[in-house]
Scaffold this motif. Structure first.
Motif, mmCIF file in Angstrom:
data_model
loop_
_atom_site.group_PDB
_atom_site.id
_atom_site.type_symbol
_atom_site.label_atom_id
_atom_site.label_comp_id
_atom_site.label_asym_id
_atom_site.label_seq_id
_atom_site.Cartn_x
_atom_site.Cartn_y
_atom_site.Cartn_z
ATOM 1 N N MET A 256 10.776 -2.571 -6.458
ATOM 2 C CA MET A 256 11.522 -1.858 -5.578
ATOM 3 C C MET A 256 11.247 -2.676 -4.216
ATOM 4 S SD MET A 256 11.559 2.249 -6.248
ATOM 5 C CE MET A 256 9.808 2.448 -6.787
ATOM 6 N N LEU A 257 12.238 -3.212 -3.660
ATOM 7 C CA LEU A 257 11.973 -3.756 -2.114
ATOM 8 C C LEU A 257 12.357 -2.833 -1.042
ATOM 9 C CD1 LEU A 257 14.226 -7.064 -3.085
ATOM 10 C CD2 LEU A 257 11.439 -6.503 -3.198
ATOM 11 N N TYR A 258 11.234 -2.716 -0.015
ATOM 12 C CA TYR A 258 11.586 -1.861 1.148
ATOM 13 C C TYR A 258 11.094 -2.768 2.361
ATOM 14 C CZ TYR A 258 10.654 1.993 -2.288
ATOM 15 O OH TYR A 258 10.620 2.798 -3.222
ATOM 16 N N PHE A 259 11.953 -2.824 3.184
ATOM 17 C CA PHE A 259 11.873 -3.520 4.552
ATOM 18 C C PHE A 259 11.577 -2.401 5.597
ATOM 19 C CE2 PHE A 259 16.291 -2.957 3.881
ATOM 20 C CZ PHE A 259 16.624 -2.308 5.036
ATOM 21 N N TYR A 260 10.418 -2.747 6.232
ATOM 22 C CA TYR A 260 9.845 -1.829 7.243
ATOM 23 C C TYR A 260 9.884 -2.285 8.675
ATOM 24 C CZ TYR A 260 6.255 1.169 9.514
ATOM 25 O OH TYR A 260 5.584 2.060 10.315
ATOM 26 N N PHE A 261 10.234 -1.686 9.725
ATOM 27 C CA PHE A 261 10.320 -2.119 10.966
ATOM 28 C C PHE A 261 9.402 -1.207 11.908
ATOM 29 C CE2 PHE A 261 12.357 -1.900 15.043
ATOM 30 C CZ PHE A 261 12.598 -3.320 15.610
ATOM 31 N N SER A 262 8.373 -2.071 12.417
ATOM 32 C CA SER A 262 7.318 -1.360 13.101
ATOM 33 C C SER A 262 6.863 -2.233 14.527
ATOM 34 C CB SER A 262 6.010 -1.288 12.233
ATOM 35 O OG SER A 262 4.862 -0.874 12.977
ATOM 36 N N ARG A 263 7.096 -1.333 15.334
ATOM 37 C CA ARG A 263 6.769 -2.044 16.728
ATOM 38 C C ARG A 263 7.661 -3.395 16.960
ATOM 39 N NH1 ARG A 263 0.112 -1.356 16.895
ATOM 40 N NH2 ARG A 263 0.452 0.844 16.596
ATOM 41 N N TYR A 264 8.725 -3.403 16.644
ATOM 42 C CA TYR A 264 9.592 -4.437 16.987
ATOM 43 C C TYR A 264 9.575 -5.655 15.832
ATOM 44 C CZ TYR A 264 10.060 -1.779 21.038
ATOM 45 O OH TYR A 264 10.296 -0.695 22.246
ATOM 46 N N TYR A 265 9.263 -5.318 15.031
ATOM 47 C CA TYR A 265 8.765 -6.324 14.015
ATOM 48 C C TYR A 265 9.072 -5.757 12.388
ATOM 49 C CZ TYR A 265 6.203 -9.954 11.508
ATOM 50 O OH TYR A 265 5.397 -10.927 10.693
ATOM 51 N N TRP A 266 9.628 -6.615 11.571
ATOM 52 C CA TRP A 266 10.152 -6.370 10.147
ATOM 53 C C TRP A 266 9.117 -6.929 9.107
ATOM 54 C CZ3 TRP A 266 14.126 -3.402 9.127
ATOM 55 C CH2 TRP A 266 14.870 -3.039 10.020
ATOM 56 N N ILE A 267 8.596 -6.292 8.179
ATOM 57 C CA ILE A 267 7.790 -6.702 6.911
ATOM 58 C C ILE A 267 8.503 -6.219 5.805
ATOM 59 C CG2 ILE A 267 5.681 -6.942 8.225
ATOM 60 C CD1 ILE A 267 5.021 -4.134 7.078
ATOM 61 N N LEU A 268 8.132 -6.918 4.615
ATOM 62 C CA LEU A 268 8.877 -6.433 3.437
ATOM 63 C C LEU A 268 7.681 -5.795 2.463
ATOM 64 C CD1 LEU A 268 11.286 -6.665 1.329
ATOM 65 C CD2 LEU A 268 10.623 -8.680 0.640
ATOM 66 N N THR A 269 7.937 -4.805 1.871
ATOM 67 C CA THR A 269 7.063 -4.332 0.805
ATOM 68 C C THR A 269 7.795 -4.237 -0.464
ATOM 69 O OG1 THR A 269 6.232 -2.796 2.626
ATOM 70 C CG2 THR A 269 5.640 -2.411 0.370
ATOM 71 N N ILE A 270 7.015 -4.693 -1.597
ATOM 72 C CA ILE A 270 7.573 -4.843 -3.071
ATOM 73 C C ILE A 270 6.644 -3.729 -3.604
ATOM 74 C CG2 ILE A 270 8.038 -5.990 -4.999
ATOM 75 C CD1 ILE A 270 7.787 -8.463 -2.269
ATOM 76 N N VAL A 271 7.237 -2.852 -4.420
ATOM 77 C CA VAL A 271 6.411 -1.888 -5.289
ATOM 78 C C VAL A 271 6.845 -2.262 -6.771
ATOM 79 C CG1 VAL A 271 6.055 0.610 -6.090
ATOM 80 C CG2 VAL A 271 6.583 0.018 -3.668
ATOM 81 N N ASN A 272 5.806 -2.755 -7.420
ATOM 82 C CA ASN A 272 5.810 -3.024 -8.826
ATOM 83 C C ASN A 272 5.454 -1.964 -9.597
ATOM 84 O OD1 ASN A 272 5.792 -4.070 -11.608
ATOM 85 N ND2 ASN A 272 5.508 -6.332 -10.772
ATOM 86 N N GLU A 273 6.318 -1.111 -9.948
ATOM 87 C CA GLU A 273 5.909 0.113 -10.978
ATOM 88 C C GLU A 273 5.453 -0.397 -12.205
ATOM 89 O OE1 GLU A 273 8.324 3.688 -12.961
ATOM 90 O OE2 GLU A 273 9.356 2.697 -11.510
ATOM 91 N N ASP A 274 5.668 -1.287 -12.955
ATOM 92 C CA ASP A 274 5.110 -1.672 -14.258
ATOM 93 C C ASP A 274 3.729 -2.130 -14.111
ATOM 94 O OD1 ASP A 274 7.662 -1.421 -15.307
ATOM 95 O OD2 ASP A 274 8.178 -3.234 -15.201
ATOM 96 N N LYS A 275 3.235 -2.745 -12.988
ATOM 97 C CA LYS A 275 1.931 -3.367 -12.602
ATOM 98 C C LYS A 275 1.224 -2.227 -11.632
ATOM 99 C CE LYS A 275 2.541 -8.036 -13.120
ATOM 100 N NZ LYS A 275 2.391 -9.321 -12.679
ATOM 101 N N ASN A 276 1.887 -1.319 -11.279
ATOM 102 C CA ASN A 276 1.239 -0.270 -10.441
ATOM 103 C C ASN A 276 0.434 -0.918 -9.215
ATOM 104 O OD1 ASN A 276 0.604 2.422 -9.753
ATOM 105 N ND2 ASN A 276 -1.413 2.225 -10.534
#
Length: 130
Positions: A1-21
């Motif tokens: 799953m890909l999640y983008f996150y906006f914090s303090r005027y800044y974007w980052i990308l988070t990836i959750v790999n369920e198979d590898k925990n």
């Protein structure tokens, strides 16, 4: 799953790999200091999901540093979109190999930003034209 996150005027990308925990973070300014609120929130969410599936092991967390960086101060959103594009187009999806190591002083160039801008604009325009 890909999640983008906006914090303090800044974007980052988070990836959750369920198979590898495993939770991965891609940050186009990886050397900057940020708070750990996002890491805590995602880790707790994955822990709750794991608990609902009977998995007691906490997820791992790794910042992937072998990604190209932004060249200025305002390109973080385009970098996140570029990371997502590269991940979606990757056939084997081995993120740790794909973004392994440390890339220093290597940045996305203007044509790579423009490619993402153009694709995003065409996608949005297709909905406006309907």
């Amino acid at each position: 799953m890909l999640y983008f996150y906006f914090s303090r005027y800044y974007w980052i990308l988070t990836i959750v790999n369920e198979d590898k925990n495993m939770i991965y973070l891609l940050d186009s300014m990886s050397n900057r200091n940020r708070d750990d609120a996002w890491k805590t929130m995602v880790t707790n969410g994955v822990k709750m999901y794991n608990a609902s599936k009977g998995i007691a092991k906490a997820p791992g967390f790794k910042q992937l540093t072998g990604n190209l960086k932004q060249s200025g101060f305002v390109e973080c959103g385009y970098c996140v979109m570029r990371y997502m594009k590269e991940i979606v187009e990757c056939e084997n999806l081995q993120l740790e190999k794909m973004f392994a190591g440390t890339i220093k002083n290597q940045y996305y160039n203007q044509s790579q930003y423009d490619e993402v801008r153009s694709e995003w604009s065409e996608f949005i325009y297709s909905y406006l034209d309907a």
